[in-house]
Scaffold this motif. Structure first.
Motif, PDB file in Angstrom:
ATOM      1  N   PRO A   1     -16.284  54.558  15.407  1.00 35.04           N
ATOM      2  CA  PRO A   1     -15.535  55.809  15.225  1.00 35.04           C
ATOM      3  C   PRO A   1     -15.048  56.386  16.556  1.00 35.04           C
ATOM      4  N   TYR A   2     -14.070  57.239  16.489  1.00 36.91           N
ATOM      5  CA  TYR A   2     -13.605  57.965  17.669  1.00 36.91           C
ATOM      6  C   TYR A   2     -14.648  59.001  18.060  1.00 36.91           C
ATOM      7  N   SER A   3     -14.863  59.142  19.366  1.00 37.48           N
ATOM      8  CA  SER A   3     -15.767  60.173  19.873  1.00 37.48           C
ATOM      9  C   SER A   3     -15.008  61.032  20.870  1.00 37.48           C
ATOM     10  N   SER A   4     -15.109  62.320  20.737  1.00 39.30           N
ATOM     11  CA  SER A   4     -14.423  63.246  21.636  1.00 39.30           C
ATOM     12  C   SER A   4     -15.133  63.273  22.982  1.00 39.30           C
ATOM     13  N   PRO A   5     -14.481  63.793  24.023  1.00 41.17           N
ATOM     14  CA  PRO A   5     -15.154  63.924  25.318  1.00 41.17           C
ATOM     15  C   PRO A   5     -16.468  64.700  25.224  1.00 41.17           C
ATOM     16  N   GLU A   6     -16.479  65.733  24.408  1.00 42.37           N
ATOM     17  CA  GLU A   6     -17.718  66.509  24.242  1.00 42.37           C
ATOM     18  C   GLU A   6     -18.831  65.634  23.652  1.00 42.37           C
ATOM     19  N   GLN A   7     -18.477  64.839  22.672  1.00 42.84           N
ATOM     20  CA  GLN A   7     -19.476  63.953  22.048  1.00 42.84           C
ATOM     21  C   GLN A   7     -19.941  62.871  23.022  1.00 42.84           C
ATOM     22  N   ILE A   8     -19.020  62.343  23.805  1.00 42.72           N
ATOM     23  CA  ILE A   8     -19.374  61.283  24.758  1.00 42.72           C
ATOM     24  C   ILE A   8     -20.322  61.809  25.820  1.00 42.72           C
ATOM     25  N   VAL A   9     -20.126  63.054  26.239  1.00 39.99           N
ATOM     26  CA  VAL A   9     -21.054  63.665  27.205  1.00 39.99           C
ATOM     27  C   VAL A   9     -22.477  63.642  26.652  1.00 39.99           C
ATOM     28  N   GLN A  10     -22.626  63.995  25.407  1.00 40.92           N
ATOM     29  CA  GLN A  10     -23.961  64.008  24.804  1.00 40.92           C
ATOM     30  C   GLN A  10     -24.515  62.592  24.643  1.00 40.92           C
ATOM     31  N   ILE A  11     -23.652  61.640  24.321  1.00 41.74           N
ATOM     32  CA  ILE A  11     -24.088  60.247  24.204  1.00 41.74           C
ATOM     33  C   ILE A  11     -24.593  59.731  25.543  1.00 41.74           C
ATOM     34  N   LEU A  12     -23.843  60.031  26.594  1.00 45.89           N
ATOM     35  CA  LEU A  12     -24.239  59.581  27.934  1.00 45.89           C
ATOM     36  C   LEU A  12     -25.551  60.223  28.372  1.00 45.89           C
ATOM     37  N   LYS A  13     -25.759  61.456  27.990  1.00 45.80           N
ATOM     38  CA  LYS A  13     -27.015  62.137  28.330  1.00 45.80           C
ATOM     39  C   LYS A  13     -28.202  61.481  27.631  1.00 45.80           C
TER      40      LYS A  13
END
Length: 299
Positions: free
Chosen positions: A8-20
Protein backbone atom coordinates in the motif's frame (compact mmCIF):
# COMPACT_ATOMS: atom_id res chain seq x y z
CA UNK A 1 5.13 -16.32 -11.96
CA UNK A 2 4.10 -12.68 -11.66
CA UNK A 3 1.78 -11.54 -8.86
CA UNK A 4 -0.08 -8.34 -8.13
CA UNK A 5 1.75 -5.50 -6.40
CA UNK A 6 -0.10 -5.26 -3.08
CA UNK A 7 2.16 -2.96 -1.09
CA UNK A 8 0.00 0.00 0.00
CA UNK A 9 0.93 3.66 -0.31
CA UNK A 10 2.32 5.21 2.86
CA UNK A 11 2.35 8.95 3.47
CA UNK A 12 5.46 10.74 4.76
CA UNK A 13 3.85 10.89 8.19
CA UNK A 14 3.29 7.13 8.17
CA UNK A 15 6.81 6.43 6.92
CA UNK A 16 8.26 8.45 9.80
CA UNK A 17 6.48 6.18 12.24
CA UNK A 18 7.57 3.06 10.34
CA UNK A 19 11.19 4.17 10.44
CA UNK A 20 10.93 4.85 14.16
CA UNK A 21 9.67 1.31 14.79
CA UNK A 22 12.75 0.06 12.91
CA UNK A 23 15.01 1.98 15.29
CA UNK A 24 15.72 5.25 13.46
CA UNK A 25 16.44 8.31 15.58
CA UNK A 26 15.12 11.71 14.48
CA UNK A 27 15.72 15.17 15.92
CA UNK A 28 12.75 16.78 14.18
CA UNK A 29 10.00 14.57 12.78
CA UNK A 30 8.42 17.43 10.83
CA UNK A 31 11.68 18.06 8.98
CA UNK A 32 11.96 14.38 8.17
CA UNK A 33 8.42 14.43 6.78
CA UNK A 34 9.37 17.38 4.58
CA UNK A 35 12.41 15.55 3.25
CA UNK A 36 10.31 12.49 2.52
CA UNK A 37 7.76 14.61 0.68
CA UNK A 38 10.32 16.51 -1.41
CA UNK A 39 12.82 13.72 -2.10
CA UNK A 40 10.64 10.64 -1.77
CA UNK A 41 11.06 7.62 0.47
CA UNK A 42 11.70 5.32 -2.50
CA UNK A 43 14.79 7.36 -3.42
CA UNK A 44 15.97 7.81 0.18
CA UNK A 45 15.49 4.13 1.05
CA UNK A 46 18.63 3.27 -0.94
CA UNK A 47 20.61 5.43 1.47
CA UNK A 48 18.94 3.96 4.54
CA UNK A 49 19.58 0.38 3.43
CA UNK A 50 23.32 0.29 4.43
CA UNK A 51 22.30 0.99 8.04
CA UNK A 52 20.15 -2.12 8.43
CA UNK A 53 21.46 -4.98 10.50
CA UNK A 54 22.07 -8.37 8.93
CA UNK A 55 19.97 -10.09 7.81
CA UNK A 56 18.68 -7.02 5.97
CA UNK A 57 15.30 -8.63 5.45
CA UNK A 58 14.51 -8.14 9.17
CA UNK A 59 14.44 -4.37 8.57
CA UNK A 60 16.05 -3.54 11.91
CA UNK A 61 18.41 -0.58 11.91
CA UNK A 62 21.77 -0.64 13.62
CA UNK A 63 21.78 0.90 17.09
CA UNK A 64 22.10 4.67 17.01
CA UNK A 65 21.16 5.08 13.34
CA UNK A 66 19.85 8.58 12.62
CA UNK A 67 17.95 10.02 9.70
CA UNK A 68 20.76 12.56 9.39
CA UNK A 69 23.20 9.75 8.56
CA UNK A 70 21.08 8.57 5.66
CA UNK A 71 20.59 12.15 4.47
CA UNK A 72 24.36 12.68 4.57
CA UNK A 73 24.82 9.68 2.26
CA UNK A 74 22.19 11.10 -0.09
CA UNK A 75 23.89 14.51 -0.17
CA UNK A 76 27.30 12.96 -0.77
CA UNK A 77 25.98 10.90 -3.66
CA UNK A 78 24.36 14.00 -5.16
CA UNK A 79 27.60 16.00 -5.00
CA UNK A 80 29.52 13.04 -6.44
CA UNK A 81 27.13 12.82 -9.41
CA UNK A 82 27.46 16.56 -10.10
CA UNK A 83 31.25 16.32 -9.97
CA UNK A 84 31.41 13.33 -12.30
CA UNK A 85 28.89 14.75 -14.77
CA UNK A 86 31.00 17.89 -15.13
CA UNK A 87 34.23 15.93 -15.64
CA UNK A 88 32.70 13.45 -18.10
CA UNK A 89 31.47 16.44 -20.11
CA UNK A 90 35.10 17.45 -20.70
CA UNK A 91 35.88 13.96 -21.98
CA UNK A 92 32.78 13.87 -24.17
CA UNK A 93 33.63 17.23 -25.77
CA UNK A 94 37.17 16.01 -26.48
CA UNK A 95 35.92 12.76 -28.02
CA UNK A 96 33.62 14.71 -30.36
CA UNK A 97 36.48 16.87 -31.58
CA UNK A 98 39.08 14.11 -31.85
CA UNK A 99 36.74 11.76 -33.71
CA UNK A 100 35.95 14.46 -36.29
CA UNK A 101 39.49 15.81 -36.60
CA UNK A 102 41.37 12.52 -36.82
CA UNK A 103 38.77 11.03 -39.17
CA UNK A 104 39.00 13.98 -41.56
CA UNK A 105 42.80 13.91 -41.47
CA UNK A 106 43.17 10.16 -41.95
CA UNK A 107 40.50 9.74 -44.65
CA UNK A 108 40.92 13.15 -46.27
CA UNK A 109 37.15 13.44 -46.44
CA UNK A 110 35.19 15.93 -44.33
CA UNK A 111 31.94 14.02 -44.97
CA UNK A 112 33.27 10.62 -43.91
CA UNK A 113 30.78 10.05 -41.10
CA UNK A 114 27.86 9.91 -43.57
CA UNK A 115 29.53 7.67 -46.17
CA UNK A 116 29.02 3.88 -45.98
CA UNK A 117 32.38 2.97 -47.52
CA UNK A 118 34.18 3.96 -44.33
CA UNK A 119 32.24 1.58 -42.08
CA UNK A 120 32.43 -2.16 -41.50
CA UNK A 121 28.77 -3.06 -40.98
CA UNK A 122 26.18 -1.68 -43.41
CA UNK A 123 23.20 -2.28 -41.11
CA UNK A 124 24.88 -0.49 -38.22
CA UNK A 125 25.86 2.35 -40.52
CA UNK A 126 22.26 2.72 -41.74
CA UNK A 127 21.03 2.78 -38.14
CA UNK A 128 23.55 5.47 -37.29
CA UNK A 129 22.69 7.48 -40.40
CA UNK A 130 19.01 7.39 -39.43
CA UNK A 131 19.94 8.81 -36.02
CA UNK A 132 22.07 11.50 -37.67
CA UNK A 133 19.21 12.48 -39.98
CA UNK A 134 16.78 12.64 -37.07
CA UNK A 135 19.13 14.79 -34.98
CA UNK A 136 19.87 17.12 -37.88
CA UNK A 137 16.17 17.51 -38.68
CA UNK A 138 15.31 18.44 -35.08
CA UNK A 139 18.39 20.55 -34.37
CA UNK A 140 17.86 24.27 -33.77
CA UNK A 141 21.59 25.03 -33.63
CA UNK A 142 22.44 28.12 -35.67
CA UNK A 143 25.27 26.41 -37.54
CA UNK A 144 22.99 23.53 -38.62
CA UNK A 145 20.22 25.85 -39.79
CA UNK A 146 22.80 27.98 -41.60
CA UNK A 147 24.14 24.90 -43.40
CA UNK A 148 20.66 23.78 -44.47
CA UNK A 149 19.87 27.24 -45.74
CA UNK A 150 23.08 27.95 -47.67
CA UNK A 151 24.65 24.72 -48.92
CA UNK A 152 23.64 22.02 -51.38
CA UNK A 153 25.22 19.01 -49.65
CA UNK A 154 22.83 16.55 -48.01
CA UNK A 155 24.84 16.41 -44.79
CA UNK A 156 27.11 18.81 -42.93
CA UNK A 157 30.79 17.96 -42.39
CA UNK A 158 31.93 15.63 -39.62
CA UNK A 159 32.81 18.38 -37.13
CA UNK A 160 29.22 19.63 -37.18
CA UNK A 161 27.62 16.20 -37.02
CA UNK A 162 29.60 15.07 -33.97
CA UNK A 163 28.25 18.07 -32.07
CA UNK A 164 24.60 16.99 -32.38
CA UNK A 165 25.09 13.31 -31.48
CA UNK A 166 24.97 11.69 -28.06
CA UNK A 167 28.00 10.18 -26.34
CA UNK A 168 26.62 6.72 -27.08
CA UNK A 169 26.17 7.53 -30.79
CA UNK A 170 29.80 8.67 -31.03
CA UNK A 171 30.96 5.37 -29.61
CA UNK A 172 28.66 3.50 -32.00
CA UNK A 173 30.26 5.33 -34.94
CA UNK A 174 33.76 4.62 -33.67
CA UNK A 175 33.09 0.92 -33.11
CA UNK A 176 31.89 0.50 -36.71
CA UNK A 177 34.86 2.20 -38.43
CA UNK A 178 36.27 -0.13 -41.09
CA UNK A 179 39.85 1.16 -41.00
CA UNK A 180 41.91 -0.42 -38.23
CA UNK A 181 44.47 2.29 -38.79
CA UNK A 182 41.92 5.01 -38.09
CA UNK A 183 40.56 3.20 -35.02
CA UNK A 184 44.07 2.78 -33.64
CA UNK A 185 44.95 6.40 -34.30
CA UNK A 186 41.86 7.70 -32.46
CA UNK A 187 42.31 5.35 -29.49
CA UNK A 188 46.05 5.95 -29.56
CA UNK A 189 45.48 9.64 -28.93
CA UNK A 190 44.63 8.51 -25.39
CA UNK A 191 47.27 5.79 -25.25
CA UNK A 192 44.66 3.04 -25.53
CA UNK A 193 43.90 0.07 -27.76
CA UNK A 194 40.58 0.19 -29.68
CA UNK A 195 38.95 -2.57 -27.61
CA UNK A 196 39.68 -0.81 -24.33
CA UNK A 197 38.81 2.60 -25.77
CA UNK A 198 35.32 1.58 -26.90
CA UNK A 199 34.72 -0.32 -23.65
CA UNK A 200 35.65 2.69 -21.56
CA UNK A 201 33.52 5.01 -23.68
CA UNK A 202 30.55 2.69 -23.11
CA UNK A 203 31.22 2.72 -19.36
CA UNK A 204 31.46 6.52 -19.25
CA UNK A 205 28.34 7.00 -21.39
CA UNK A 206 26.43 4.74 -19.01
CA UNK A 207 27.77 6.59 -15.96
CA UNK A 208 26.95 9.96 -17.53
CA UNK A 209 23.35 8.88 -18.10
CA UNK A 210 23.05 7.66 -14.52
CA UNK A 211 24.36 10.98 -13.22
CA UNK A 212 21.97 12.84 -15.51
CA UNK A 213 19.01 10.84 -14.20
CA UNK A 214 20.01 11.21 -10.53
CA UNK A 215 20.64 7.50 -9.96
CA UNK A 216 22.54 6.27 -6.90
CA UNK A 217 26.19 5.67 -7.78
CA UNK A 218 28.33 5.87 -4.64
CA UNK A 219 28.14 2.18 -3.66
CA UNK A 220 26.48 0.71 -6.76
CA UNK A 221 27.57 -2.59 -8.24
CA UNK A 222 27.56 -1.51 -11.90
CA UNK A 223 26.45 -3.97 -14.54
CA UNK A 224 29.09 -3.07 -17.14
CA UNK A 225 32.50 -4.67 -16.74
CA UNK A 226 35.24 -2.42 -18.22
CA UNK A 227 37.88 -4.00 -20.43
CA UNK A 228 41.23 -4.27 -18.66
CA UNK A 229 44.20 -2.70 -20.47
CA UNK A 230 47.30 -4.89 -20.68
CA UNK A 231 49.97 -2.47 -21.74
CA UNK A 232 49.57 1.24 -21.12
CA UNK A 233 51.65 4.01 -22.64
CA UNK A 234 50.23 6.44 -20.07
CA UNK A 235 50.04 6.18 -16.28
CA UNK A 236 47.50 3.67 -14.98
CA UNK A 237 47.02 1.78 -11.72
CA UNK A 238 47.41 -1.74 -10.38
CA UNK A 239 43.84 -2.97 -10.66
CA UNK A 240 44.47 -6.50 -9.42
CA UNK A 241 42.78 -5.71 -6.09
CA UNK A 242 40.14 -3.28 -7.34
CA UNK A 243 36.54 -4.19 -8.10
CA UNK A 244 35.91 -3.31 -11.74
CA UNK A 245 32.19 -2.83 -11.14
CA UNK A 246 32.58 -0.24 -8.41
CA UNK A 247 32.69 3.53 -8.78
CA UNK A 248 36.40 3.87 -7.95
CA UNK A 249 37.39 2.03 -11.12
CA UNK A 250 35.29 4.51 -13.06
CA UNK A 251 36.91 7.40 -11.24
CA UNK A 252 40.25 6.01 -12.40
CA UNK A 253 39.01 5.88 -16.01
CA UNK A 254 37.90 9.51 -15.78
CA UNK A 255 41.22 10.51 -14.23
CA UNK A 256 43.07 8.67 -17.02
CA UNK A 257 41.18 10.43 -19.82
CA UNK A 258 41.52 13.83 -18.17
CA UNK A 259 45.28 13.34 -17.88
CA UNK A 260 45.40 13.00 -21.68
CA UNK A 261 43.02 15.86 -22.40
CA UNK A 262 44.14 18.31 -19.73
CA UNK A 263 47.39 17.27 -17.98
CA UNK A 264 47.01 20.02 -15.37
CA UNK A 265 43.47 19.09 -14.37
CA UNK A 266 42.70 18.95 -10.65
CA UNK A 267 40.21 16.08 -10.62
CA UNK A 268 42.31 14.32 -7.97
CA UNK A 269 41.97 17.33 -5.67
CA UNK A 270 38.23 17.57 -6.30
CA UNK A 271 37.72 13.92 -5.35
CA UNK A 272 39.91 14.23 -2.26
CA UNK A 273 38.14 17.41 -1.15
CA UNK A 274 34.72 15.82 -1.57
CA UNK A 275 35.74 12.84 0.54
CA UNK A 276 37.21 15.18 3.17
CA UNK A 277 33.88 17.00 3.37
CA UNK A 278 32.14 13.68 4.11
CA UNK A 279 34.49 11.80 6.47
CA UNK A 280 31.76 9.34 7.49
CA UNK A 281 31.54 7.86 3.97
CA UNK A 282 32.77 4.28 3.71
CA UNK A 283 35.07 4.51 0.69
CA UNK A 284 35.68 0.76 0.72
CA UNK A 285 32.03 0.41 -0.36
CA UNK A 286 33.00 2.57 -3.34
CA UNK A 287 35.85 0.23 -4.25
CA UNK A 288 38.71 2.48 -3.18
CA UNK A 289 41.96 0.62 -2.59
CA UNK A 290 44.32 1.24 0.32
CA UNK A 291 46.79 4.00 -0.46
CA UNK A 292 44.88 5.15 -3.55
CA UNK A 293 46.16 8.71 -3.11
CA UNK A 294 49.73 7.48 -3.54
CA UNK A 295 49.07 5.83 -6.90
CA UNK A 296 50.85 7.71 -9.70
CA UNK A 297 47.56 8.16 -11.51
CA UNK A 298 46.22 10.16 -8.57
CA UNK A 299 49.30 12.32 -7.95
Amino acid sequence: MKTKFTKPYSSPEQIVQILKTRGMLMEDEQKVENYLMNIGYHRLSAYIYPFYKNPKEDLLLKDGTTFKQALTLYRFDKKLRILLFNEIEKIEVAIRSILANVGCQELNDKYWITKPEYFANADKFNQTLAVIEKELASSKEDYIEDFRRNYVESYPPAWMITEVLSFGNLNYIYFNIASNKLMKRIAGYFGLKPQVFTSWLTVLANLRNMCCHHARIWNRDFMLNPAEPRKMSNTWIDTSKIGKKRIFYRLCIIRYFLASISPNNNFNEKVANLLNCFPSIDITAMGFCNGWKHERLWN
